[in-house]
Design a protein around this motif. Structure first.
Motif, PDB file in Angstrom:
ATOM      1  N   ILE A  96      42.163  82.829  39.598  1.00  0.00           N
ATOM      2  CA  ILE A  96      40.931  83.608  39.726  1.00  0.00           C
ATOM      3  C   ILE A  96      39.834  82.980  38.893  1.00  0.00           C
ATOM      4  O   ILE A  96      38.704  82.807  39.342  1.00  0.00           O
ATOM      5  CB  ILE A  96      41.144  85.067  39.279  1.00  0.00           C
ATOM      6  N   ALA A  97      40.186  82.633  37.653  1.00  0.00           N
ATOM      7  CA  ALA A  97      39.205  82.022  36.755  1.00  0.00           C
ATOM      8  C   ALA A  97      38.642  80.748  37.375  1.00  0.00           C
ATOM      9  O   ALA A  97      37.461  80.447  37.243  1.00  0.00           O
ATOM     10  CB  ALA A  97      39.851  81.707  35.410  1.00  0.00           C
ATOM     11  N   ARG A  98      39.502  80.025  38.084  1.00  0.00           N
ATOM     12  CA  ARG A  98      39.081  78.776  38.688  1.00  0.00           C
ATOM     13  C   ARG A  98      38.208  79.021  39.916  1.00  0.00           C
ATOM     14  O   ARG A  98      37.105  78.512  40.022  1.00  0.00           O
ATOM     15  CB  ARG A  98      40.318  77.948  39.079  1.00  0.00           C
ATOM     16  N   LYS A  99      38.711  79.836  40.843  1.00  0.00           N
ATOM     17  CA  LYS A  99      38.051  79.940  42.147  1.00  0.00           C
ATOM     18  C   LYS A  99      36.871  80.917  42.181  1.00  0.00           C
ATOM     19  O   LYS A  99      35.907  80.708  42.896  1.00  0.00           O
ATOM     20  CB  LYS A  99      39.077  80.305  43.218  1.00  0.00           C
ATOM     21  N   TYR A 100      36.995  82.003  41.461  1.00  0.00           N
ATOM     22  CA  TYR A 100      35.903  82.980  41.483  1.00  0.00           C
ATOM     23  C   TYR A 100      35.153  82.861  40.169  1.00  0.00           C
ATOM     24  O   TYR A 100      35.747  83.001  39.093  1.00  0.00           O
ATOM     25  CB  TYR A 100      36.460  84.393  41.658  1.00  0.00           C
TER      26      TYR A 100
END
Lengths: 344, 344
Positions: free
Chosen positions: B30-34
């Motif tokens: 999540i931290a990466r993609k959003y």
DNA sequence: ACTTAGCACTCCTGTCATATGAGTGCTAAG
DNA sequence: CTTAGCACTCATATGACAGGAGTGCTAAGT
């Protein structure tokens, strides 16, 4: 190296054991379960011969044997003993046809459901097709001032009816006239025979009723199309998942990929021999994705005219004797009932 | 511990990521993609809270999170953004209805096929049911000297017709008389309302035509039964196997076990809200074997009368926004077309 | 008070070696 | 020709082990 009696017994044992268990059959298990009076070593020799003849095969070196496609074929043609249904099973089937409400639709649905419960195979049923039926009569019946019912009857007793909206200013007279023209031109023809040429001559003759005629032709077309596109029912997709060969998802996908394609099912059933129960094994079905399946099918008829067929599709390892018995009995009873007193 | 904006973003990310990949979603992904502007550790804390709130759950300790049933519900009710179909998709749908041959049967079939291609879910379509429709008229039309066509029309414009064999010595007069009596007694009633009492009074009135009347009643019964037993179509059983959750045979068996049971499918569709697209998630379907599925459905109508519904059945992890968009568009277009110029 | 880096801990997954057992094929004796 | 005996093959099950993904917690930073 001929196929002597003992080889036949061994082959029979292999086929029947494999049908029953879905497992490769070992020489020892045959020696144990089927009293052939010889040791497993002897049976091993016979099996070796049968394999060379292409009737059985070995999944891998240290496994037993399973029948090959030709092995099943040999079994079905020469070794299999006739099976017959129990009186109870016959009763169940009869009860399909005993009910009061004899709408054909209903009978068909119940037939599928019953056969589904009687076997663990997929039930295919092709619905009476208009395609080959000659037209007997077309009627245009007045319903309300602005609606008519168009009824299309075929020689086989099939009746299709559709409601059409009438253009305003339509008299009962002109309706009758249209009816006459249509009957004159179409009677005795099958649907595919109603060609452009014939349609055109009808158009010429009824030039004034162009608008209504367009609607009627639309309906004829629609009926045609419906009866080309439909006509296959299917039951028991869940059943067949009980078979051990479908514990693997790839097999299920393969199965699903073609049982949803009506045209394929139709072509499978179309190969049914009209005079006897047909057994197609593996590649005999002539459709690659179904190469691991078998189909047992037979036609049913109304008053002598073949109108459809019923088939059981299962793994090659299916219980042919039983499948044949069921198909034979059901098509017989179905034909009889349909020929008697069905409401269309 | 309220559900602040950030928690909502995290939940949204989890639902959407899980819908897209079918995998548990990790804090890091999540931290990466959003781009939430916080580290994975922070997200982990939020996830821990969301789990405590029952909106997400963990398959096992060292896995990511997946949305729970209430998580999906929260998403559908509050977070999901409306999706709309591309013009191309709308075109595809329109082409169902553009064809000339507008038999209702045909439209229904093509609707299923098209929606099937548009999604990877199972398409359910309930067919117009006579059950709730009031009878408008019954006609008994002479066909041949010994056959008549019985036509049953409902207020919704539905027409059912059946051929009946006439007992010998039947005059057009007596047919007409029967027709009149039937219309007097049945008009305006729905099928379930035609009770034993009413049937009996008809019997009394037509004592002399007992034989024919028996047949006609048989047909009424048959039509009733047909329309109670039928009326669900289904497509895309193969499609749904593409979903990763069905790479396991048990899931497939579970699915198959209930999609072959028409009564179950019917009851699933029957819960559709008549005024808007209905989303039932998991146990909300209220049918145990379907507890891992979701259904998006809506009704369609003819001239304002609800006649059936269409639903998409998929894993809980289904793309709700898209499913809703498709169902909305298709029921709208279908209602419109059916209300206009359909041939029955 | 909130955020985050760091790290220990859990648990799933895949791999490898090994043991087990079913079954065959072959040989030699009956 | 039959069959007992045995070596050989190969699928399958098991357990040990490493690798990796992901979390939860702690302590330090802002």
């Amino acid at each position: 190296m001929g196929i002597n009696i003992r080889k036949q017994h061994v082959l029979e044992a292999i086929v029947e054991s494999h049908i029953a268990t879905a497992e490769p059959v070992s020489s020892r298990s045959i020696a144990r379960k089927y009293r052939l009076g010889v040791s497993s070593a002897t049976i091993r020799n016979e099996m070796s011969d049968l394999e060379e003849l292409g009737l059985i095969e070995q999944p891998h070196t240290s496994a037993g044997r399973i029948p090959s496609q030709s092995g099943y074929r040999y079994y079905v043609d020469r070794l299999m003993k006739n099976s017959s249904l129990t009186t109870q099973e016959k009763k169940i089937i009869s009860s399909i046809f005993a009910q009061k409400a004899k709408a054909i639709n209903n009978i068909i649905q119940r037939t599928i459901k019953t056969v589904t419960h009687l076997t663990d195979y997929l039930v295919l049923l092709s619905w009476p097709q208009l395609e080959n039926a000659a037209l007997k009569k077309i009627k245009v019946l007045p319903l309300t001032p602005d609606q008519s019912l168009m009824v299309i009857m075929t020689e086989t007793g099939w009746v299709e009816s559709k409601v059409i909206d009438l253009p305003s200013g339509m008299t009962p007279d002109s309706l009758e006239r249209i009816e006459n023209v249509l009957n004159t031109h179409f009677q005795g023809l099958t649907f595919p025979q109603i060609s452009r040429t014939i349609l055109h001559s009808v158009y010429d003759e009824l030039l004034k009723q162009r608008k209504l005629l367009d609607r009627i032709m639309g309906i004829v077309e629609a009926v045609l199309q419906e009866n080309a596109d439909e006509g296959i029912f299917l039951g028991g997709a869940y059943n067949i998942l009980k078979q051990p060969e479908y514990s693997d998802i790839a097999a299920v996908r393969n199965l699903m990929s073609f049982i949803e394609e009506e045209s394929i099912l139709r072509s499978i059933l179309q190969k049914t021999n009209p005079t006897e129960v047909t057994v197609k094994i593996g590649k005999e079905i002539n459709y690659d994705p179904a190469a691991k399946y078998s189909v047992v099918s037979a036609v049913y008829s109304i008053g002598g005219n073949v109108v459809g067929s019923i088939g059981l599709l299962g793994p090659m390892r299916m219980d042919y004797a039983r499948a044949i018995a069921i198909i034979e009995y059901i098509t017989g009873t179905l034909s009889e009932t349909l020929s008697k007193d069905v409401l269309y």
